[in-house]
Design an enzyme around this catalytic site. Structure first.
Site, PDB file in Angstrom:
ATOM      1  N   TRP A 162       0.808  -1.226   0.000  1.00 23.68           N
ATOM      2  CA  TRP A 162       0.000   0.000   0.000  1.00 23.68           C
ATOM      3  C   TRP A 162       0.834   1.265   0.000  1.00 23.68           C
ATOM      4  O   TRP A 162       0.308   2.346  -0.184  1.00 23.68           O
ATOM      5  CB  TRP A 162      -0.973   0.013   1.186  1.00 23.68           C
ATOM      6  CG  TRP A 162      -0.357  -0.345   2.517  1.00 23.68           C
ATOM      7  CD1 TRP A 162      -0.444  -1.545   3.159  1.00 23.68           C
ATOM      8  CD2 TRP A 162       0.443   0.491   3.364  1.00 23.68           C
ATOM      9  NE1 TRP A 162       0.252  -1.514   4.343  1.00 23.68           N
ATOM     10  CE2 TRP A 162       0.799  -0.270   4.493  1.00 23.68           C
ATOM     11  CE3 TRP A 162       0.893   1.812   3.291  1.00 23.68           C
ATOM     12  CZ2 TRP A 162       1.594   0.236   5.533  1.00 23.68           C
ATOM     13  CZ3 TRP A 162       1.678   2.322   4.318  1.00 23.68           C
ATOM     14  CH2 TRP A 162       2.018   1.530   5.423  1.00 23.68           C
ATOM     15  N   ASN A 163       2.162   1.149   0.239  1.00 27.39           N
ATOM     16  CA  ASN A 163       2.926   2.407   0.348  1.00 27.39           C
ATOM     17  C   ASN A 163       3.270   3.028  -1.007  1.00 27.39           C
ATOM     18  O   ASN A 163       3.452   4.234  -1.121  1.00 27.39           O
ATOM     19  CB  ASN A 163       4.170   2.233   1.236  1.00 27.39           C
ATOM     20  CG  ASN A 163       5.140   1.210   0.718  1.00 27.39           C
ATOM     21  OD1 ASN A 163       4.815   0.439  -0.183  1.00 27.39           O
ATOM     22  ND2 ASN A 163       6.326   1.169   1.280  1.00 27.39           N
ATOM     23  N   LYS A 186      -2.220  -8.321  -7.498  1.00 27.66           N
ATOM     24  CA  LYS A 186      -2.974  -8.256  -6.242  1.00 27.66           C
ATOM     25  C   LYS A 186      -2.510  -7.008  -5.503  1.00 27.66           C
ATOM     26  O   LYS A 186      -1.508  -7.020  -4.794  1.00 27.66           O
ATOM     27  CB  LYS A 186      -2.711  -9.520  -5.417  1.00 27.66           C
ATOM     28  CG  LYS A 186      -3.840  -9.944  -4.536  1.00 27.66           C
ATOM     29  CD  LYS A 186      -4.004  -9.130  -3.271  1.00 27.66           C
ATOM     30  CE  LYS A 186      -2.832  -9.130  -2.332  1.00 27.66           C
ATOM     31  NZ  LYS A 186      -2.735  -7.903  -1.532  1.00 27.66           N
ATOM     32  N   PRO A 187      -3.234  -5.883  -5.716  1.00 22.67           N
ATOM     33  CA  PRO A 187      -2.869  -4.672  -4.976  1.00 22.67           C
ATOM     34  C   PRO A 187      -3.266  -4.822  -3.509  1.00 22.67           C
ATOM     35  O   PRO A 187      -4.077  -5.688  -3.168  1.00 22.67           O
ATOM     36  CB  PRO A 187      -3.717  -3.587  -5.653  1.00 22.67           C
ATOM     37  CG  PRO A 187      -4.898  -4.306  -6.212  1.00 22.67           C
ATOM     38  CD  PRO A 187      -4.414  -5.697  -6.571  1.00 22.67           C
ATOM     39  N   ALA A 188      -2.730  -3.959  -2.651  1.00 21.07           N
ATOM     40  CA  ALA A 188      -3.118  -3.990  -1.234  1.00 21.07           C
ATOM     41  C   ALA A 188      -4.577  -3.577  -1.104  1.00 21.07           C
ATOM     42  O   ALA A 188      -5.056  -2.725  -1.859  1.00 21.07           O
ATOM     43  CB  ALA A 188      -2.238  -3.033  -0.441  1.00 21.07           C
ATOM     44  N   GLY A 241       6.531  -6.406   0.629  1.00 21.50           N
ATOM     45  CA  GLY A 241       5.775  -6.272   1.879  1.00 21.50           C
ATOM     46  C   GLY A 241       6.626  -6.695   3.057  1.00 21.50           C
ATOM     47  O   GLY A 241       7.864  -6.651   2.993  1.00 21.50           O
ATOM     48  N   SER A 242       5.975  -7.157   4.106  1.00 17.18           N
ATOM     49  CA  SER A 242       6.713  -7.443   5.340  1.00 17.18           C
ATOM     50  C   SER A 242       7.493  -8.760   5.253  1.00 17.18           C
ATOM     51  O   SER A 242       7.118  -9.673   4.508  1.00 17.18           O
ATOM     52  CB  SER A 242       5.743  -7.519   6.523  1.00 17.18           C
ATOM     53  OG  SER A 242       4.969  -8.694   6.416  1.00 17.18           O
ATOM     54  N   GLU A 263      10.759  -8.579  -1.911  1.00 17.24           N
ATOM     55  CA  GLU A 263      11.321  -7.290  -1.475  1.00 17.24           C
ATOM     56  C   GLU A 263      10.654  -6.985  -0.147  1.00 17.24           C
ATOM     57  O   GLU A 263       9.511  -6.550  -0.097  1.00 17.24           O
ATOM     58  CB  GLU A 263      11.051  -6.238  -2.549  1.00 17.24           C
ATOM     59  CG  GLU A 263      11.903  -5.001  -2.402  1.00 17.24           C
ATOM     60  CD  GLU A 263      11.142  -3.836  -1.814  1.00 17.24           C
ATOM     61  OE1 GLU A 263      11.221  -3.661  -0.573  1.00 17.24           O
ATOM     62  OE2 GLU A 263      10.481  -3.116  -2.579  1.00 17.24           O
ATOM     63  N   LEU A 264      11.376  -7.269   0.950  1.00 18.55           N
ATOM     64  CA  LEU A 264      10.740  -7.293   2.268  1.00 18.55           C
ATOM     65  C   LEU A 264      11.203  -6.124   3.138  1.00 18.55           C
ATOM     66  O   LEU A 264      11.775  -5.164   2.640  1.00 18.55           O
ATOM     67  CB  LEU A 264      11.025  -8.651   2.920  1.00 18.55           C
ATOM     68  CG  LEU A 264      10.674  -9.860   2.028  1.00 18.55           C
ATOM     69  CD1 LEU A 264      11.055 -11.168   2.696  1.00 18.55           C
ATOM     70  CD2 LEU A 264       9.201  -9.854   1.642  1.00 18.55           C
ATOM     71  N   CYS A 297      10.009   1.276   2.320  1.00 13.68           N
ATOM     72  CA  CYS A 297      10.805   0.146   2.832  1.00 13.68           C
ATOM     73  C   CYS A 297      12.243   0.567   3.084  1.00 13.68           C
ATOM     74  O   CYS A 297      12.978  -0.133   3.765  1.00 13.68           O
ATOM     75  CB  CYS A 297      10.797  -1.004   1.829  1.00 13.68           C
ATOM     76  SG  CYS A 297       9.166  -1.606   1.523  1.00 13.68           S
ATOM     77  N   GLU A 395      11.399  -1.589  12.055  1.00  8.74           N
ATOM     78  CA  GLU A 395      11.047  -0.341  11.380  1.00  8.74           C
ATOM     79  C   GLU A 395       9.863   0.325  12.064  1.00  8.74           C
ATOM     80  O   GLU A 395       8.863  -0.336  12.354  1.00  8.74           O
ATOM     81  CB  GLU A 395      10.575  -0.663   9.968  1.00  8.74           C
ATOM     82  CG  GLU A 395      11.643  -0.694   8.927  1.00  8.74           C
ATOM     83  CD  GLU A 395      11.021  -0.972   7.571  1.00  8.74           C
ATOM     84  OE1 GLU A 395      11.248  -0.188   6.659  1.00  8.74           O
ATOM     85  OE2 GLU A 395      10.302  -1.982   7.430  1.00  8.74           O
TER      86      GLU A 395
HETATM   87  C1  SIN Z   1       9.504   0.651  -1.259  1.00  9.47           C
HETATM   88  O1  SIN Z   1       9.267   1.277  -0.251  1.00  9.47           O
HETATM   89  O2  SIN Z   1       9.478  -0.582  -1.286  1.00  9.47           O
HETATM   90  C2  SIN Z   1       9.788   1.321  -2.561  1.00  9.47           C
HETATM   91  C3  SIN Z   1      10.524   2.575  -2.427  1.00  9.47           C
HETATM   92  C4  SIN Z   1      11.063   3.064  -3.740  1.00  9.47           C
HETATM   93  O3  SIN Z   1      11.022   2.375  -4.769  1.00  9.47           O
HETATM   94  O4  SIN Z   1      11.569   4.163  -3.723  1.00  9.47           O
END
Ligand code: SIN
Length: 493
Positions: A162-163, A186-188, A241-242, A263-264, A297, A395
């Protein structure tokens, strides 16, 4: 000027409230729905189908059927679709940004930036489509010739967070489609509307029916995830995600041995050395910490500042943060929007209180924002952070700056690497020899030097340790969706 609302959309058709399977806008098989809210006002902005395993299987079947022909399209044709799609995104940037701002909470300025960033992945992978190919390998046996082919792996499931509701879709899907894979997105559940708007434009760009399918869900997310992981027709799964959820998906994918990109979570160190320029350090820190209200992230989570510059940097940074306007992302001049998730303020407060308990000194903020309805937290600065605090290990994902003091390069490397995850990191120094030494020694996937953002479509994005594996973007991104086939030919007389 009055804050923008959905009535300001120039193209109303970009606001879709159904799932998308095999070229059709569809409801959930069960007829169930869920609501999407604006995190700045808590107003309901849409009602969407709550899809589950049955809908997911339909989407995968559609993608598999489409794969039979899609894999035979030329790389040039796929590049043209992607380029057109990217152009359409930029033509509709203001509308896409407004949808993104309303569902995620990030400011309109940032949302516009994300749309451009998202479009850049489509353009980048359009280029990569034609530049990616096999090779002729020099044989050890002169009676042989050896060639390799790169072939699309099959149906790819793309699970986005979702970010970054737009950019994390295109970073995955651009690579997949360029490679010749068909996709299920599959979006958030909190932020599905940007993804649906992208589907409208993907169709307009000419992408064939079934080459992309969108599953919307909020409460049945684990059912949908499991259905994607267990479906043998899905040959590739990419998730952002997490770490907790990444591990579950990896286990569920193990039975069918799917190719995975994960990508966690991260816990980025941001290291300011004594020799840094204060202005550069403050500017980079504001970007690395306050972009998307601290919800990236790669957000700077542990800010390590060398002794000689600690107080000066803390003072300059705090003074700058005091000037940042907090409010709904649709309002002019706002720099820090709300947090996206309903539990985010509570989690951040937990980290702040824990830091106080262990000797942290809150010099700015430290509480939810008064007078605003949504999920707002005061930008917060805490001095005298130490290893005992939760924030050191986890985090915070909020606009909370925790400042740690260090003495030597060796000491800060030890602190920075004392961590289970390794995604992003930042170094602020005028000493380039040090920048190289520290870059090589940090246990992370990405290092920013004298800057506060690691995002560029041409640069591989991903981590090490429990931040996952695989790379997105860059030359490497497309490889995640390809398998290599070798051909050995006997040329003896
Ligand atoms: C992310 O938060 O996973 C992506 C951040 C970015 O691509 O700048």
């Amino acid at each position: 000027m009055a804050p923008k609302t959905l009535n300001d959309l120039k193209r109303k058709d970009l606001f879709q409230t159904k799932g998308y399977i095999d070229g059709e806008w569809v409801d959930a098989v069960s007829g169930k729905t869920f609501d999407v809210h604006d995190p700045a006002t808590l107003d309901k902005i849409a009602t969407l189908p709550e899809m589950g395993a049955a809908d997911t299987d339909k989407a995968v079947d559609a993608a598999q059927a489409a794969f039979k022909t899609f894999k035979k399209t030329t790389a040039r044709q796929r590049a043209r679709w992607l380029r057109k799609w990217s152009d359409l995104m930029l033509e509709n940037q203001a509308d896409l940004a407004l949808i993104l701002c309303l569902e995620n909470g990030k400011t309109l300025v940032e949302a516009n930036g994300e749309v451009a960033y998202a479009a850049s992945f489509l353009e980048w992978f359009a280029g990569e489509a034609e530049r990616t190919h096999g090779e002729v390998v020099p044989p050890a046996n002169l009676n042989q010739r050896i060639l390799t082919f790169k072939q699309p792996i099959g149906v790819a499931a793309c699970l986005a967070p979702w970010n970054f509701p737009a950019a994390m879709i295109t970073r995955k899907v651009g690579a997949a489609l360029a490679a010749g894979c068909t996709t299920v997105w599959k979006p958030a559940g909190e932020t599905p509307l940007s993804c649906l708007a992208l589907a409208v434009l993907g169709r307009e760009a000419g992408l064939p029916k079934g080459s992309f399918n969108v599953i919307t869900t909020l409460n049945l997310v684990s059912e949908v995830g499991e259905a994607l992981c267990k479906n043998k027709l899905v040959r590739k799964l990419s998730f952002t995600g997490s770490t907790r959820v990444g591990k579950i998906l990896a286990k569920q994918c193990s039975d069918s041995l799917k190719k995975l990109s994960l990508e966690l979570g991260g816990n980025s160190p941001f290291i300011v050395f004594d020799d840094a320029k204060i202005d550069t350090a403050v500017e980079a820190c504001i970007l690395a910490k306050f972009r998307n209200s601290g919800q990236t992230c790669v957000t700077a989570n542990r800010i390590f500042v060398q002794k000689g510059i600690y107080d000066k940097f803390a003072e300059a940074l705090t003074a700058k943060i005091k000037t940042l306007k907090v409010g709904p992302g649709t309002e002019e001049g706002v720099f820090v929007g709300p947090l996206t998730h309903e539990r985010a303020v509570e989690k951040a407060m937990n980290h702040i209180n824990d830091a106080k308990k262990h000797g942290g000194q809150v010099v700015l903020g430290g509480a939810p924002m008064d007078g605003l309805k949504g999920y707002f937290l005061q930008p917060t600065v805490i001095k005298h952070m130490n290893r005992e605090m939760i924030t050191t290990r986890e985090e915070t994902f909020a606009p909370v700056v925790g400042l740690y003091e260090f003495g030597s390069e060796e000491e800060v490397l030890d602190m920075a690497n004392d961590c289970d995850v390794g995604l992003g990191s930042f170094i602020i120094t005028e000493n380039m020899a040090r920048a190289f030494r520290v870059t090589e020694a940090l246990e992370v996937g990405m290092v920013g030097v004298n800057l506060g953002m690691l995002s560029a479509c041409e640069s591989p994005f991903g981590g090490v340790k429990e931040s996952g594996y695989g790379r997105e973007g860059g030359r490497q991104g497309i490889e995640e969706y390809l398998s290599v086939k070798s051909m050995l030919i006997n040329v003896a007389n």
